[in-house]
Design a protein around this motif. Sequence first.
Motif, PDB file in Angstrom:
ATOM      1  N   ASP A  64       4.139   1.937   2.413  1.00 46.64           N
ATOM      2  CA  ASP A  64       5.173   2.707   2.154  1.00 46.64           C
ATOM      3  C   ASP A  64       4.726   4.339   2.357  1.00 46.64           C
ATOM      4  OD1 ASP A  64       7.033   4.713   0.799  1.00 46.64           O
ATOM      5  OD2 ASP A  64       7.759   2.893   0.105  1.00 46.64           O
ATOM      6  N   GLU A  65       5.133   4.962   3.336  1.00 47.99           N
ATOM      7  CA  GLU A  65       4.850   6.193   3.628  1.00 47.99           C
ATOM      8  C   GLU A  65       5.312   7.656   3.067  1.00 47.99           C
ATOM      9  OE1 GLU A  65       3.310   7.201   7.547  1.00 47.99           O
ATOM     10  OE2 GLU A  65       2.776   5.150   8.071  1.00 47.99           O
ATOM     11  N   MET A 115       0.773  -1.165  -0.064  1.00 48.15           N
ATOM     12  CA  MET A 115       0.028  -0.156  -0.073  1.00 48.15           C
ATOM     13  C   MET A 115       0.827   1.369  -0.109  1.00 48.15           C
ATOM     14  SD  MET A 115      -3.142  -1.018   2.555  1.00 48.15           S
ATOM     15  CE  MET A 115      -2.085  -0.557   4.225  1.00 48.15           C
ATOM     16  N   TYR A 116       0.488   2.084  -0.789  1.00 46.35           N
ATOM     17  CA  TYR A 116       1.004   3.664  -0.586  1.00 46.35           C
ATOM     18  C   TYR A 116      -0.174   4.805  -0.764  1.00 46.35           C
ATOM     19  CZ  TYR A 116       0.789   3.457  -5.772  1.00 46.35           C
ATOM     20  OH  TYR A 116       0.339   3.443  -7.002  1.00 46.35           O
ATOM     21  N   ILE A 173      -2.114  -1.380  -3.544  1.00 48.41           N
ATOM     22  CA  ILE A 173      -3.398  -0.479  -3.340  1.00 48.41           C
ATOM     23  C   ILE A 173      -2.921   1.047  -3.135  1.00 48.41           C
ATOM     24  CG2 ILE A 173      -5.259   0.068  -1.543  1.00 48.41           C
ATOM     25  CD1 ILE A 173      -5.122  -2.990  -0.685  1.00 48.41           C
ATOM     26  N   ASP A 174      -3.562   2.048  -3.851  1.00 52.10           N
ATOM     27  CA  ASP A 174      -3.270   3.328  -3.712  1.00 52.10           C
ATOM     28  C   ASP A 174      -4.305   3.894  -2.711  1.00 52.10           C
ATOM     29  OD1 ASP A 174      -2.336   5.841  -4.021  1.00 52.10           O
ATOM     30  OD2 ASP A 174      -2.503   6.169  -6.208  1.00 52.10           O
ATOM     31  N   LEU A 175      -4.013   4.693  -1.651  1.00 54.01           N
ATOM     32  CA  LEU A 175      -5.227   5.063  -0.851  1.00 54.01           C
ATOM     33  C   LEU A 175      -5.289   6.557  -1.110  1.00 54.01           C
ATOM     34  CD1 LEU A 175      -3.979   2.958   2.442  1.00 54.01           C
ATOM     35  CD2 LEU A 175      -6.372   2.756   0.993  1.00 54.01           C
ATOM     36  N   HIS A 176      -6.628   6.787  -0.994  1.00 47.00           N
ATOM     37  CA  HIS A 176      -6.762   8.468  -1.247  1.00 47.00           C
ATOM     38  C   HIS A 176      -8.107   8.748  -0.584  1.00 47.00           C
ATOM     39  CE1 HIS A 176      -4.707   9.378  -5.225  1.00 47.00           C
ATOM     40  NE2 HIS A 176      -4.626   8.018  -4.968  1.00 47.00           N
ATOM     41  N   TYR A 178      -2.740   8.817   6.022  1.00 45.41           N
ATOM     42  CA  TYR A 178      -1.909   7.713   6.530  1.00 45.41           C
ATOM     43  C   TYR A 178      -2.389   7.284   7.860  1.00 45.41           C
ATOM     44  CZ  TYR A 178       1.617   8.577   2.956  1.00 45.41           C
ATOM     45  OH  TYR A 178       2.217   8.897   1.852  1.00 45.41           O
ATOM     46  N   ASP A 179      -3.366   7.762   8.513  1.00 46.94           N
ATOM     47  CA  ASP A 179      -4.163   7.236   9.896  1.00 46.94           C
ATOM     48  C   ASP A 179      -4.967   5.881   9.045  1.00 46.94           C
ATOM     49  OD1 ASP A 179      -2.850   8.600  11.617  1.00 46.94           O
ATOM     50  OD2 ASP A 179      -4.354  10.372  11.119  1.00 46.94           O
ATOM     51  N   VAL A 180      -5.678   6.532   8.106  1.00 50.47           N
ATOM     52  CA  VAL A 180      -6.498   5.418   7.507  1.00 50.47           C
ATOM     53  C   VAL A 180      -5.716   4.265   6.892  1.00 50.47           C
ATOM     54  CG1 VAL A 180      -8.266   5.128   5.479  1.00 50.47           C
ATOM     55  CG2 VAL A 180      -8.255   7.115   6.931  1.00 50.47           C
ATOM     56  N   ALA A 181      -4.516   4.532   6.257  1.00 53.59           N
ATOM     57  CA  ALA A 181      -3.694   3.448   5.750  1.00 53.59           C
ATOM     58  C   ALA A 181      -3.400   2.623   6.745  1.00 53.59           C
ATOM     59  CB  ALA A 181      -2.508   3.892   5.160  1.00 53.59           C
TER      60      ALA A 181
END
Length: 374
Positions: free
Chosen positions: A161-162, A115-116, A192-195, A141-144
Motif C-alpha cells: 500500500d503506497e 507492506m506499507y 511490515i512497516d518500511l523506513h 517506495y523504491d526499496v518497498a
Amino acid sequence: MKKAAFVFCALILVLLPLRAPADGFENGQYYTVYLDHGEILFEFAGGIGVGDEYISADNQLYTIETVNEAAMTATAIHRGAQEMPDVNWLETAAAVVVSAGGGTPKNNDNRLIAMYATHSDESYKPSDGTESAANGHGGIYDVAQALKKALEDKGIEVVLDETIHAPHDAGAYRRSRQTAIELLKKYPDALIDLHRDGIPNANEYKVTIDGKDASKVRLEVGRSNQNASANKQFALELKAVADQKYPELIKDVFIGKGSYNQDLMSNAILLEFGTHTLDKDRAIASTELMADVLVDTIYGGVSGAASDGNQATGSKGAGTGIIWLLIAVVVGIGAYALLQTGNGREAWDKVKRGASELTLGMIGKKPDKGDRDH
C-alpha cells in the motif's frame, strides 16, 4: 442518531494508536546512547525512553537507564547476552514448509505479506537528491517495490500500500494506522512497516555481503501494546535466521516505548533499510537478502515463528488484533453510554445493543423491533 454518535466516538478512540512514538524528528536530529564508561553504544533518530531495550549485532541486551532530552543523549546498562531462538532447522537439507495458519484458511499457494510506509516521504539523499520527498512519495517506495519483487520471486503474494502519510510528524503513525487496518482485512501472514534511518553516519549501515555492497537493516519493535512479547519474538526469529544466513545483515534491534501500530498483529515489524545519507542502491541490494530471511522465518521450518503453537502469529495474529479492536470499541461504547445516561443498567443495555450492531449480532443484545433511536 444518539447511538450512531457514541459508536462513532468509540471507533475514533480505538483507531488511535495506543501510544505514538516521538517520530517528528528532522534528519540530523538523533540521540546518542552511551554506556556508563562513556563509550557510544548506538545512535537513534527517534524517541527514546527509560526502559527501552537494545539488542546489539552480537546479541547483547541493554536497557536505557537515563535520558537527557535537552542534550539528546541517553545512557544504557548491559544486561548480558540476549537469549536467541533456536533456528537449527535451517541446517536441514529440505526444510518442512508450513503455512502461517490461523483464523483464515491458507495454504502454501496463498501466502501473503502486507507492506506499507508510515514515513512515506523518506528518501536517500545521494540517490534521490533529498532526504524527504516534497510530494510525500519518497525513495523508500523504491526499496518497498524491490522487496515486493524479491518476495514475489519466492512465490509469496505481496500487497504493498503506497498511501502517503505526510507530513513526517508525530501524527504519521496515527494516519498510517488506517492503512495498516485496511491491510489486515486481507489476513496477511506478516505486516511490515518500511523506513530508513535518520542518523547522519552512513558507515553505520554500509556492509558487504557475498561480495555485494549492501545496507544493514535495523529491526524496531514497540513495547507499549498487548502484542509486545510476540512482536519481540518475531524480531528475534528474524535476527536469528539472518545471523545464520547473512551475518551482519541485521544491524541491531530496538525495542521502544511506542506501539508502532504493532498492537494490530503479532507478526508485525518495522524495518529500517539504511539511513538518509546512504546510497539507495545499497538498501535495494539488501531487499533480496531480507526477503530470503522473511520467507524462511515465516514459512520455512517446523521450529520457525510460523509453526510455533505458543505464538500468536500470521493470520491468527491479525485475528487477535481485530478482536482487541472490537473489545476496545465495546469499552469505548460503555464509557460513552455511562456518561450519557448516568445509569449503569441503561449504559449496559446500550453496550449490548451497540456491540450487537458492530458484530452483526454475534456479540451483545439484538435490539427489540420497537427499539429505535430518534
